[in-house]
Design a protein around this motif. Structure first.
Motif, PDB file in Angstrom:
ATOM      1  N   ILE A   1      28.260 -20.153  41.844  1.00 48.73           N
ATOM      2  CA  ILE A   1      28.429 -19.084  42.836  1.00 48.73           C
ATOM      3  C   ILE A   1      29.496 -18.084  42.418  1.00 48.73           C
ATOM      4  O   ILE A   1      30.149 -17.499  43.258  1.00 48.73           O
ATOM      5  N   GLY A   2      29.703 -17.904  41.145  1.00 46.61           N
ATOM      6  CA  GLY A   2      30.533 -16.781  40.737  1.00 46.61           C
ATOM      7  C   GLY A   2      31.882 -17.121  40.157  1.00 46.61           C
ATOM      8  O   GLY A   2      32.547 -16.288  39.593  1.00 46.61           O
ATOM      9  N   GLY A   3      32.326 -18.368  40.304  1.00 43.40           N
ATOM     10  CA  GLY A   3      33.581 -18.750  39.666  1.00 43.40           C
ATOM     11  C   GLY A   3      34.799 -18.359  40.457  1.00 43.40           C
ATOM     12  O   GLY A   3      34.717 -17.666  41.475  1.00 43.40           O
ATOM     13  N   ALA A   4      35.957 -18.842  39.976  1.00 42.10           N
ATOM     14  CA  ALA A   4      37.259 -18.575  40.606  1.00 42.10           C
ATOM     15  C   ALA A   4      37.294 -19.009  42.053  1.00 42.10           C
ATOM     16  O   ALA A   4      38.002 -18.442  42.866  1.00 42.10           O
ATOM     17  N   ILE A   5      36.495 -20.030  42.400  1.00 40.33           N
ATOM     18  CA  ILE A   5      36.510 -20.436  43.805  1.00 40.33           C
ATOM     19  C   ILE A   5      37.771 -21.218  44.122  1.00 40.33           C
ATOM     20  O   ILE A   5      38.024 -21.522  45.277  1.00 40.33           O
TER      21      ILE A   5
ATOM     22  N   TRP B   1      37.810 -12.795  47.880  1.00 37.23           N
ATOM     23  CA  TRP B   1      37.084 -13.350  46.733  1.00 37.23           C
ATOM     24  C   TRP B   1      35.623 -12.928  46.778  1.00 37.23           C
ATOM     25  O   TRP B   1      35.047 -12.514  45.775  1.00 37.23           O
TER      26      TRP B   1
ATOM     27  N   LYS C   1      33.728 -10.830  43.981  1.00 35.48           N
ATOM     28  CA  LYS C   1      32.855 -11.550  43.039  1.00 35.48           C
ATOM     29  C   LYS C   1      31.415 -11.080  43.074  1.00 35.48           C
ATOM     30  O   LYS C   1      30.751 -11.040  42.052  1.00 35.48           O
ATOM     31  N   PHE C   2      30.926 -10.789  44.283  1.00 34.18           N
ATOM     32  CA  PHE C   2      29.507 -10.503  44.391  1.00 34.18           C
ATOM     33  C   PHE C   2      29.256  -9.012  44.234  1.00 34.18           C
ATOM     34  O   PHE C   2      29.717  -8.207  45.047  1.00 34.18           O
TER      35      PHE C   2
END
Lengths: 336, 359
Positions: free
Chosen positions: A303-307, B146, B150-151
């Motif tokens: 889901i895009g990283g850096a979570i 975030w 990110k998206f």
């Protein structure tokens, strides 16, 4: 909370880790996440746990102050930064790190006493929320103060801890588990610090007084425990804990402004562990550290990283919905 | 002598309950508004409009939003930045997808969207309070920033992650958003918009719903006993507060900076707005404006003052001294005047009433 509960929690950790591992293995087999090997999985967990110990180190300072005075000290993160900055500054003047450490500890005690005098004493009897906002003010002040004194460039803090990668258990896992020697030593230091604090709380006169104040301010006052002295002591101890945390974090990442923000990670740790419990801070740190790394490495990429920026907070928030007092916290009976 | 109420008799409940029961206040506010609307755009320089008055109006709205939640309902939130980001990105997506919708409607819709997000993150407040809740709202702050960062969908896959406000007209021929709008048009649009929303907020907090918020703030258990539903009160406070904060975020992106990335709504933005309401006055709409003005003006005054004293001073040092002064001010206000600048203004009015006699 007794020893048996702690034992159960500690023992259940490997079981939970293994169960999560099988779950991940299943996800990988079903093609939902990219890959899975047990070696990598355990490596991630181990590094997460070591990271978690570092979070606990910061969280300890929060717990100490919260226990003794009911103040949620948002400024702990800036104490970490301030301690590390001062120590680096003194070392850059050519002092040996042990002398610098002792001097910085003295500075932290002075800061603690100043905070008690200037901020806490006039705000006695105010609602907790006001005290919390006051600590946000302290947070800003200390950040600016430290950086005004010592400058804001990234500094290297080297006290001779090796940073080499080492391999653990090469027989059990293929090629062994890769960890950083620095992290292991930091974890050992944290363990030592906790042991010292436990002895201090359990066996010294001051420690008993601290626990008495923690239980009931007024009762402690009425048997002649000087509340203000105790607060100064607690803030000093928290300052020194912050200094140790600052040395560890600073040694790992370099001394820079982000240290103060990393310390914010201690907040979800506290929520998970309960605000008043030292074992809670440690176990909460381990859970957050390991959970964050596992989530980042196995789910985050999908889901895009850096979570890991928010995972800990989300975990804590969801956890709050089901158990507001945390794992080891005192149960709040009132519920609104 | 100017501020004397002798001879002003209220003969109806409506007169007694009016927004400004004292004639001098009413005329003062109207004069101020008239001055702001007619004289300021002619007198003020472009710099003054762009970097002081426009951010002041945008921040005032955010401060009103947070004040509703923290000052009136007693729920501390550190997620203001995240909600502002929500408003900005919702407004951007809406206006790109539906260019034909009027820009004011876009702002209101993005406010409504933010209100929904606010309710979602306000749910934990039903079980937890105080600083526990503050930590929970940090989840909103970090998660939302975030997500917008990110998206790519939120920024229409712009490679830098920056959204640029397209030019939109409020009435035909007057562009108020983006870089093509004139400062005067932006300022006047914001003035009207913010004044109307502030009026709405003022009326909300003195209506039935505002009184339930204050009851929850003052003592939640007692409030529940006298028949206030805590769930409704808290969630409505979260919704209304996020509505205002969302709109201010949209205005920030569209009217103030013109283009913005998610990182502009970092946690420091949350603190900034929190400082505004502490310094301005918790639980006061006027305080939101005073606090916003103070926080917008103080850094400018400080950096100009320090540069005047020592022209070689470094930018970083100025920033750090600013931090120190902000922190010290927060502590100072909490200790000395917990009700902030708004309370000082009220005290001044009390004194003026009696002047020149001490009692």
């Amino acid at each position: 909370m007794n020893l048996r509960t702690i034992a159960i929690w500690v023992l259940s950790v490997p079981v939970i880790i293994a169960a999560l591992g099988y779950f991940h293995q299943g996800l990988a087999a079903a093609g939902l996440i990219s890959f899975f090997t047990w070696t990598f999985y355990f490596e991630v967990i181990l590094n997460g746990l070591l990271q978690g110990v570092m979070y606990s180190l910061v969280a300890l300072g929060f717990v100490l102050i919260f226990k003794a005075s009911g103040i949620f000290n948002f400024a702990q993160g800036s104490f970490v930064l301030f301690g590390a900055l001062t120590m680096v500054g003194l070392m850059e003047m050519g002092l040996h790190w042990i002398i610098a450490f002792v001097l910085t500890a003295g500075v932290m005690v002075l800061v603690a006493i100043a905070v008690e005098r200037v901020v806490l004493r006039p705000l006695v009897n105010q609602p907790h929320i006001i005290l919390f906002m006051a600590t946000i003010g302290i947070f800003y002040f200390m950040d600016g103060f430290g950086q005004t004194l010592w400058g804001s460039d990234v500094k290297v803090l080297d006290i001779g801890i090796p940073k080499d990668p080492i391999f653990l258990l090469p027989g059990v896992f293929d090629g062994g588990l890769l960890v950083n020697a620095f992290d292991v030593i930091a974890a050992l230091c944290a363990a030592l610090l906790v042991a010292v604090l436990a002895v201090f709380f359990q066996y010294t006169r001051t420690g008993r007084a601290l626990r008495a104040v923690a239980d009931d301010h007024q009762a402690a006052l009425s048997v002649g425990i000087p509340l203000k002295t105790i607060w100064a002591i607690v803030w000093s101890v928290a300052g020194i804990v912050a200094l140790v945390a600052g040395i560890m974090w600073g040694g790992k990442l370099g001394v820079q402004f982000t240290l103060a923000l990393i310390a914010l990670k201690a907040l979800p740790v506290l929520i998970l562990g309960g605000f008043t419990s030292i074992p809670g801070a440690i176990i909460g740190g381990l859970i957050i550290g390991a959970g964050e790394q596992v989530a980042e490495n196995f789910v985050g990429s999908a889901i895009g990283g850096a979570i890991q920026d928010w995972f800990a907070y989300m975990l804590a928030m969801v956890f709050l919905l089901f158990r507001p007092q945390g794992l080891f916290g005192e149960k709040i009976i009132e519920r609104v | 002598m100017l501020y004397r109420e002798a001879g002003q008799f209220k003969t109806s409940y409506a007169a007694d309950q009016s927004l400004f029961p004292i004639a001098q206040d009413k005329w003062g506010v109207l004069l101020l508004l008239a001055f702001a609307a007619f004289a300021v755009p002619m007198l003020a320089s472009e710099y003054m409009l762009n970097s002081i008055l426009v951010p002041f109006l945008v921040f005032s709205l955010a401060a009103i939003g947070l004040n509703i939640l923290t000052g009136y309902c007693g729920q501390l939130s550190l997620g203001t930045g995240g909600f502002m980001a929500c408003g900005a990105f919702f407004a951007y997506k809406l206006t790109i997808a539906f260019p034909e919708i009027h820009i004011v409607a876009i702002f209101l819709l993005s406010g409504l969207g933010t209100a929904f997000v606010g309710i979602l993150f306000g749910i934990p407040s039903l079980r937890i309070k105080g600083f526990y809740l503050a930590v929970a709202t940090l989840a909103a702050q970090f998660f939302l920033v975030w997500m917008f960062n990110k998206f790519g969908w939120w920024t229409n896959y712009s490679p830098s992650g920056v959204i640029s406000a397209p030019p939109r007209e409020v009435i035909p021929g007057v562009v108020v958003t983006g870089t093509s709008g004139t400062p005067e048009a932006k300022y006047l649009f914001l003035l009207v918009f913010v004044a109307l929303l502030a009026l709405l907020a003022k009326n909300l907090v003195r209506s039935r719903i505002g009184r339930t918020w204050m009851a929850i703030r003052d003592m939640d258990i007692a409030a529940e006993i006298i028949g206030i539903r805590p769930m409704f009160a808290k969630l409505s406070a979260f919704a209304v507060s996020s509505f205002f904060i969302g709109i201010s975020g949209a205005l920030w992106a569209f009217c103030y900076t013109g283009s913005v990335e998610a990182l502009a709504f970092e946690i420091n933005r949350s603190f900034q707005v929190l400082f505004m309401i502490i310094i301005g006055g918790l639980g006061s709409i006027l305080g939101s404006f005073l606090g916003a003005a103070f926080i917008v003006l103080l850094p400018l005054a400080l950096s100009n003052g320090m540069l005047a004293v020592d022209p070689t001073i470094s930018v970083a040092l100025v920033a750090h001294i600013e931090f120190m002064i902000f922190g010290a001010l927060i502590v100072f206000f909490l200790i000395v005047e917990p009700h902030g600048l708004a309370r000082l203004w009220n005290l001044a009015k009390e004194k003026l009433r009696l002047w020149p006699f001490p009692y």
